[in-house]
Design an enzyme around this catalytic site. Structure first.
Site, PDB file in Angstrom:
ATOM      1  CG  ASN A  11      -1.705   1.249   1.169  1.00 22.75           C
ATOM      2  OD1 ASN A  11      -1.476   1.946   1.180  1.00 22.75           O
ATOM      3  ND2 ASN A  11      -2.860   0.771   2.157  1.00 22.75           N
ATOM      4  CE  LYS A  14      -1.606  -0.429   5.165  1.00 20.26           C
ATOM      5  NZ  LYS A  14      -1.803  -2.093   5.664  1.00 20.26           N
ATOM      6  CG  ASP A  71      -3.808  -5.917   9.455  1.00 20.36           C
ATOM      7  OD1 ASP A  71      -3.466  -6.037   7.980  1.00 20.36           O
ATOM      8  OD2 ASP A  71      -4.792  -6.894   9.686  1.00 20.36           O
ATOM      9  N   GLY A 155      -8.461   4.893   1.407  1.00 22.08           N
ATOM     10  CA  GLY A 155      -9.141   3.625   2.213  1.00 22.08           C
ATOM     11  C   GLY A 155     -10.893   4.640   2.434  1.00 22.08           C
ATOM     12  CE1 TYR A 156     -14.562   1.061   4.443  1.00 20.61           C
ATOM     13  CE2 TYR A 156     -12.321   0.394   5.465  1.00 20.61           C
ATOM     14  CZ  TYR A 156     -13.963  -0.022   4.315  1.00 20.61           C
ATOM     15  OH  TYR A 156     -14.014  -1.198   4.846  1.00 20.61           O
ATOM     16  CG  ASP A 157      -7.730   8.825   5.395  1.00 17.31           C
ATOM     17  OD1 ASP A 157      -8.471   7.712   6.636  1.00 17.31           O
ATOM     18  OD2 ASP A 157      -6.090   8.633   4.899  1.00 17.31           O
ATOM     19  CG  HIS A 182      -5.235   4.015  12.147  1.00 18.90           C
ATOM     20  ND1 HIS A 182      -5.681   5.612  11.786  1.00 18.90           N
ATOM     21  CD2 HIS A 182      -5.340   3.468  11.419  1.00 18.90           C
ATOM     22  CE1 HIS A 182      -5.871   5.546  10.299  1.00 18.90           C
ATOM     23  NE2 HIS A 182      -5.405   4.486  10.201  1.00 18.90           N
ATOM     24  NE  ARG A 183      -0.950   3.261   8.405  1.00 16.79           N
ATOM     25  CZ  ARG A 183      -2.047   3.137   8.372  1.00 16.79           C
ATOM     26  NH1 ARG A 183      -2.591   4.434   8.004  1.00 16.79           N
ATOM     27  NH2 ARG A 183      -2.908   2.505   7.609  1.00 16.79           N
TER      28      ARG A 183
HETATM   29  P1  ITT Z   1      -0.841  -4.126   3.541  1.00 20.95           P
HETATM   30  O1  ITT Z   1      -1.703  -5.441   3.577  1.00 20.95           O
HETATM   31  O2  ITT Z   1      -0.046  -4.337   1.572  1.00 20.95           O
HETATM   32  O3  ITT Z   1      -0.196  -3.536   4.129  1.00 20.95           O
HETATM   33  P2  ITT Z   1      -3.685  -2.758   2.203  1.00 20.95           P
HETATM   34  O4  ITT Z   1      -4.243  -2.065   2.089  1.00 20.95           O
HETATM   35  O5  ITT Z   1      -4.734  -4.476   2.362  1.00 20.95           O
HETATM   36  O6  ITT Z   1      -2.088  -3.530   2.757  1.00 20.95           O
HETATM   37  P3  ITT Z   1      -4.859  -4.028   5.414  1.00 20.95           P
HETATM   38  O7  ITT Z   1      -4.391  -5.132   5.174  1.00 20.95           O
HETATM   39  O8  ITT Z   1      -3.960  -3.092   6.577  1.00 20.95           O
HETATM   40  O9  ITT Z   1      -3.613  -2.636   4.748  1.00 20.95           O
HETATM   41  O10 ITT Z   1      -6.382  -3.406   5.009  1.00 20.95           O
HETATM   42  C1  ITT Z   1      -6.894  -2.442   5.315  1.00 20.95           C
HETATM   43  C2  ITT Z   1      -8.183  -1.641   5.094  1.00 20.95           C
HETATM   44  O11 ITT Z   1      -8.596  -0.931   5.801  1.00 20.95           O
HETATM   45  C3  ITT Z   1      -7.192  -0.737   3.970  1.00 20.95           C
HETATM   46  O12 ITT Z   1      -7.849  -1.281   2.186  1.00 20.95           O
HETATM   47  C4  ITT Z   1      -8.031   0.445   3.607  1.00 20.95           C
HETATM   48  O13 ITT Z   1      -9.537   0.112   3.164  1.00 20.95           O
HETATM   49  C5  ITT Z   1      -8.290   0.691   5.278  1.00 20.95           C
HETATM   50  N1  ITT Z   1      -7.495   1.390   5.878  1.00 20.95           N
HETATM   51  C6  ITT Z   1      -5.720   1.220   6.375  1.00 20.95           C
HETATM   52  N2  ITT Z   1      -5.434   2.296   7.037  1.00 20.95           N
HETATM   53  C7  ITT Z   1      -5.830   3.161   7.031  1.00 20.95           C
HETATM   54  C8  ITT Z   1      -6.613   4.753   6.264  1.00 20.95           C
HETATM   55  O14 ITT Z   1      -5.322   5.657   7.428  1.00 20.95           O
HETATM   56  N3  ITT Z   1      -7.023   5.223   6.298  1.00 20.95           N
HETATM   57  C9  ITT Z   1      -8.380   5.158   5.512  1.00 20.95           C
HETATM   58  N4  ITT Z   1      -8.336   3.480   5.739  1.00 20.95           N
HETATM   59  C10 ITT Z   1      -7.323   2.795   5.675  1.00 20.95           C
END
Ligand code: ITT
Length: 197
Positions: A11, A14, A71, A155-157, A182-183
């Protein structure tokens, strides 16, 4: 202290966030290019902890290097904590961020604002080259907005509303998000762990 760490994620958002948050630490975040030949970890854990540890450990053992993985999930109270560990594929395998946001808004259609409480949770796993895991966690509480708002982030931002600021993460922009998210909280704790390694 270790000098270099691989960030086991695909991602790109991230990566941007972690680089920004860890910039004052004298540690190189290994470029994603190294992952070209690396098989994707199957995220079949039942918890964020299981998936974070699996992502970190598989990459650490493969590259024989210190590795960090994240995660994260959005836990909506009205939906008993869903989508949680299934946040990435809430609207089905291969769905877009737009799809997941639309599905979540549809699932909460007609639900009053005070019942739309939610939290974002990040679990960071740091793995030694041998697979020893160190965990940290970060959370932020908010609500799910009635409609999408703002363009920054991912994502959900656009639908995660932070009451203290009266804005969604997307409206707040990356600088504010990276100071309260959170991150950010999980990574601040991870920083302390990294300093001791
Ligand atoms: P990796 O596993 O490769 O790190 P991923 O996008 O699949 O990337 P996750 O498994 O942690 O990451 O998935 C969590 C999902 O939650 C991600 O696809 C987003 O939709 C959402 N998400 C995670 N962090 C977020 C953030 O900071 N803001 C908004 N949405 C987020």
């Amino acid at each position: 202290m270790i000098k270099e760490i691989i960030f086991a994620t695909r991602n790109l958002h991230k990566i941007e966030e972690i680089k920004e948050i860890l910039k004052d630490l004298n540690i190189k975040i290994a470029p994603m290019i190294s992952f070209d030949k690396y098989p994707k970890t199957i995220e079949d854990g039942k918890t964020l902890e299981e998936n974070a540890a699996k992502k970190a450990r598989e990459a650490a053992e493969f590259f024989k290097q210190w590795t960090i993985a994240d995660d994260s999930g959005l836990e909506v109270d009205y939906l008993n904590g869903a989508p949680g560990v299934y946040s990435a594929r809430y609207a089905g395998e291969g769905c877009s961020y737009d799809d997941t946001n639309k599905k979540l808004l549809a699932d909460l259609n007609g639900v009053a604002e005070e019942k739309r409480t939610a939290k974002f949770r990040t679990v960071i796993a740091i793995s030694s080259p041998e697979g020893k895991i160190y965990f940290t966690e970060g959370k932020i509480f908010g609500t799910i907005s009635l409609r999408v708002a703002g363009t920054s982030g991912f994502g959900y931002d656009p639908i995660f509303y932070v009451p203290e600021y009266g804005k969604t993460f997307s409206e707040l922009g990356s600088e504010v998000k990276n100071s309260i998210s959170h991150r950010a909280k999980a990574l601040q704790k991870a920083k302390e762990v990294l300093k001791r390694l």
